[in-house]
Design a protein around this motif. Structure first.
Motif, PDB file in Angstrom:
ATOM      1  N   ALA A 210       0.830  -1.207   0.000  1.00  0.00           N
ATOM      2  CA  ALA A 210       0.000   0.000   0.000  1.00  0.00           C
ATOM      3  C   ALA A 210       0.865   1.258   0.000  1.00  0.00           C
ATOM      4  O   ALA A 210       0.534   2.263  -0.652  1.00  0.00           O
ATOM      5  CB  ALA A 210      -0.931  -0.008   1.205  1.00  0.00           C
ATOM      6  N   LEU A 211       1.983   1.224   0.718  1.00  0.00           N
ATOM      7  CA  LEU A 211       2.903   2.358   0.712  1.00  0.00           C
ATOM      8  C   LEU A 211       3.537   2.539  -0.665  1.00  0.00           C
ATOM      9  O   LEU A 211       3.709   3.669  -1.146  1.00  0.00           O
ATOM     10  CB  LEU A 211       3.984   2.147   1.771  1.00  0.00           C
ATOM     11  CG  LEU A 211       3.518   2.226   3.237  1.00  0.00           C
ATOM     12  CD1 LEU A 211       4.646   1.811   4.170  1.00  0.00           C
ATOM     13  CD2 LEU A 211       3.018   3.615   3.570  1.00  0.00           C
ATOM     14  N   ILE A 212       3.870   1.428  -1.321  1.00  0.00           N
ATOM     15  CA  ILE A 212       4.426   1.505  -2.678  1.00  0.00           C
ATOM     16  C   ILE A 212       3.410   2.149  -3.620  1.00  0.00           C
ATOM     17  O   ILE A 212       3.761   2.953  -4.491  1.00  0.00           O
ATOM     18  CB  ILE A 212       4.825   0.108  -3.189  1.00  0.00           C
ATOM     19  CG1 ILE A 212       5.999  -0.441  -2.374  1.00  0.00           C
ATOM     20  CG2 ILE A 212       5.191   0.144  -4.676  1.00  0.00           C
ATOM     21  CD1 ILE A 212       6.344  -1.883  -2.684  1.00  0.00           C
ATOM     22  N   GLY A 213       2.140   1.779  -3.453  1.00  0.00           N
ATOM     23  CA  GLY A 213       1.099   2.335  -4.305  1.00  0.00           C
ATOM     24  C   GLY A 213       0.949   3.840  -4.164  1.00  0.00           C
ATOM     25  O   GLY A 213       0.356   4.485  -5.042  1.00  0.00           O
ATOM     26  N   ARG A 214       1.480   4.394  -3.089  1.00  0.00           N
ATOM     27  CA  ARG A 214       1.368   5.843  -2.858  1.00  0.00           C
ATOM     28  C   ARG A 214       2.677   6.588  -3.121  1.00  0.00           C
ATOM     29  O   ARG A 214       2.763   7.786  -2.861  1.00  0.00           O
ATOM     30  CB  ARG A 214       0.890   6.081  -1.430  1.00  0.00           C
ATOM     31  CG  ARG A 214      -0.590   5.711  -1.253  1.00  0.00           C
ATOM     32  CD  ARG A 214      -1.001   5.546   0.190  1.00  0.00           C
ATOM     33  NE  ARG A 214      -2.446   5.359   0.300  1.00  0.00           N
ATOM     34  CZ  ARG A 214      -3.070   4.211   0.039  1.00  0.00           C
ATOM     35  NH1 ARG A 214      -2.393   3.153  -0.365  1.00  0.00           N
ATOM     36  NH2 ARG A 214      -4.384   4.124   0.162  1.00  0.00           N
ATOM     37  N   LEU A 215       3.685   5.866  -3.613  1.00  0.00           N
ATOM     38  CA  LEU A 215       4.916   6.532  -4.032  1.00  0.00           C
ATOM     39  C   LEU A 215       4.708   7.241  -5.364  1.00  0.00           C
ATOM     40  O   LEU A 215       3.859   6.835  -6.171  1.00  0.00           O
ATOM     41  CB  LEU A 215       6.054   5.513  -4.175  1.00  0.00           C
ATOM     42  CG  LEU A 215       6.641   4.908  -2.900  1.00  0.00           C
ATOM     43  CD1 LEU A 215       7.595   3.770  -3.257  1.00  0.00           C
ATOM     44  CD2 LEU A 215       7.365   5.976  -2.090  1.00  0.00           C
TER      45      LEU A 215
END
Length: 478
Positions: free
Chosen positions: A292-297
């Motif tokens: 989920a954090l990668i998706g917000r990079l």
């Protein structure tokens, strides 16, 4: 290398003045085999099976990544990336029950208790059906929120929802396929699950390619066709697995008598499986948080680039998992035969084999990352990032191998509570902070995330090796 201290807790027989029985030869399909042959018999077939599964997953990713126009291909790859994580959760949930069933079956076979082995198999099948139904409900209801939580855009989120809802309706079939294979391997028959998976994977690949690339109206279905091929293959595999278990040719038999609820046997399976279930949920939650954090990079197609790297890396760790399955089975059977010394030696031998296998792949990731990436995707967003991720993970494959085999062997011993807590400490106290530090605080983006992920493997390997050498797994009751 440090020697393993074999400790024995006094049994009831010992406290009454009756000498405790010593080690006994293995019974079942592994009886009379040398240690190298036991490891080979139990690991070669799962190794081939794992690579067949890799081929199926890779075909799905390649089909998605090469859809046109380019924006559709990137969205489809991101969608399958998220779907892959959810499918991983499905496997972990079923695997928790499978660990409990396998621990009971392997010890029963090791001690020559055929009735207990059959009872555990029947109850595992019932639990597989129950878990499959729960997974179906969860995927049908929550597929759309999962995509939104992962940070997918509207197009990728819609594709992920469609994929997950289709495969969700075949979750019971997947449960029967998975649980049957776990029981067969625990009984010492690793060849039959491999043959079943050959059929499953051939059906999966052929139907997925046909549904995506075939002439209309059969083809042209994109992500929907990929999901339909997977679901159809699971149904075929479940039917074959049930037929094998009912036939009883692998040392265990599925009978109508043991398909009735038997709470004592179920309780023993669940007692071992619940810590594994909690561990699986925790591991998945932690890794999904990373995704989920990668998706917000900032950047296009980062989830797809991440998942392509994971798929390629699976060339390495699937081999490690195959050897780990052998370690788990032999650990359980030798403990059932009251031979903890042999169980420890077997675990060390399997660890060495896995380190060699995964170390060789690690070298390939370091030397040929661009070439390996280009085989999977022709999208510039992926070609710009994925090779560096492969280079990073290549250096730590031997440590990853140690953590895989050691944790699996401990679970085979029934030491699931300790492995659960070690996994939680490693994941939440080490992995997530490292990912946040390198990915966001240092502003290294997805590359920084992978530095955090791979750095945690070094510590995880040390934790599980420490527990193995400490020897507490020898005193666990199943």
């Amino acid at each position: 290398m440090r020697s393993i201290a074999v400790t024995r807790t006094p049994s009831a027989a010992t406290t009454r003045g009756i000498p405790e029985p010593g080690p006994r030869p293995l019974s079942g399909r592994l009886a009379g085999m040398s240690l190298p042959r036991q490891v080979m018999v139990l690991s070669v077939w799962p190794l081939l099976e794992q690579y067949l599964s890799f081929l199926v997953g890779m075909v799905d990713i390649v089909l998605a990544a090469r859809l046109e126009p380019e924006a559709v291909g990137i969205a489809a790859t991101d969608a399958l990336g998220i779907a892959g994580y959810v499918m991983w959760l499905m496997g972990m949930l079923l695997g928790a029950v499978g660990i409990g069933a396998a621990a009971l079956v392997s010890r029963a076979v090791g001690s020559g208790r055929q009735r207990l082995a059959n009872a555990a198999t029947g109850q595992a099948v019932l639990l597989a059906v129950l878990m499959g139904l729960l997974i179906t409900v969860g995927l049908v209801w929550f597929a759309e929120p999962i995509g939104a939580l992962a940070g997918l855009d509207d197009e990728a989120g819609a594709l992920a929802t469609r994929y997950l809802q289709i495969v969700g309706f075949s979750a019971v079939a997947n449960g029967l396929l998975f649980m049957g294979a776990a029981c067969l391997r625990a009984a010492g028959d690793a060849r039959t699950p491999f043959v079943v998976m050959v059929v499953v994977n051939v059906v999966n690949i052929v139907t997925s390619v046909l549904f995506v690339l075939g002439p209309e109206p059969l083809g042209g279905w994109g992500v929907t066709g990929i999901a339909a091929g997977t679901a159809l293959a699971w149904f075929v595999g479940a039917l074959i697995t049930l037929w094998v278990l009912i036939g009883g040719r692998s040392g265990i038999a599925l009978t109508w008598f043991w398909l009735r609820p038997h709470w004592h046997t179920t309780k023993r399976i669940v007692r071992v499986g619940i810590p594994q279930l909690l561990e699986s949920l925790g591991i998945w939650a932690g890794n999904f948080a990373v995704l989920a954090l990668i998706g917000r990079l900032a950047g296009e197609g980062l989830i797809g680039a991440h998942m392509i790297a994971v798929r390629i890396e699976s060339l390495s760790f699937l081999g490690g998992f195959a050897v780990a399955q052998a370690a788990s089975t032999l650990m359980g059977q030798y403990l059932g035969a009251r031979d903890p010394r042999r169980a420890g030696i077997t675990t060390l031998a399997c660890t060495g084999i896995a380190v060699v296998i995964m170390g060789v792949f690690g070298v390939a990731f370091i030397v040929f990352p661009e070439f390996l990436t280009s085989i999977v995707s022709n999208k510039e967003a992926h070609l710009a990032v994925t090779p560096e991720l492969l280079w990073i993970c290549g250096w730590v494959q031997p440590f990853f191998a140690i953590s895989i085999v050691m944790s699996s062997a401990l679970r085979g011993a029934g030491d699931t509570k300790v492995t659960m807590w070690l996994s939680f400490v490693s994941l939440f106290a080490i992995r997530l902070p490292l990912v946040v530090f390198f990915g966001w605080y240092m502003e290294w983006g997805l590359v920084g995330v992978w530095y955090g992920l791979t750095g945690e493997w070094l510590i995880r390997a040390s934790l599980f090796m420490g527990r193995f050498l400490q020897g507490g797994w020898q005193r666990v009751e199943v």
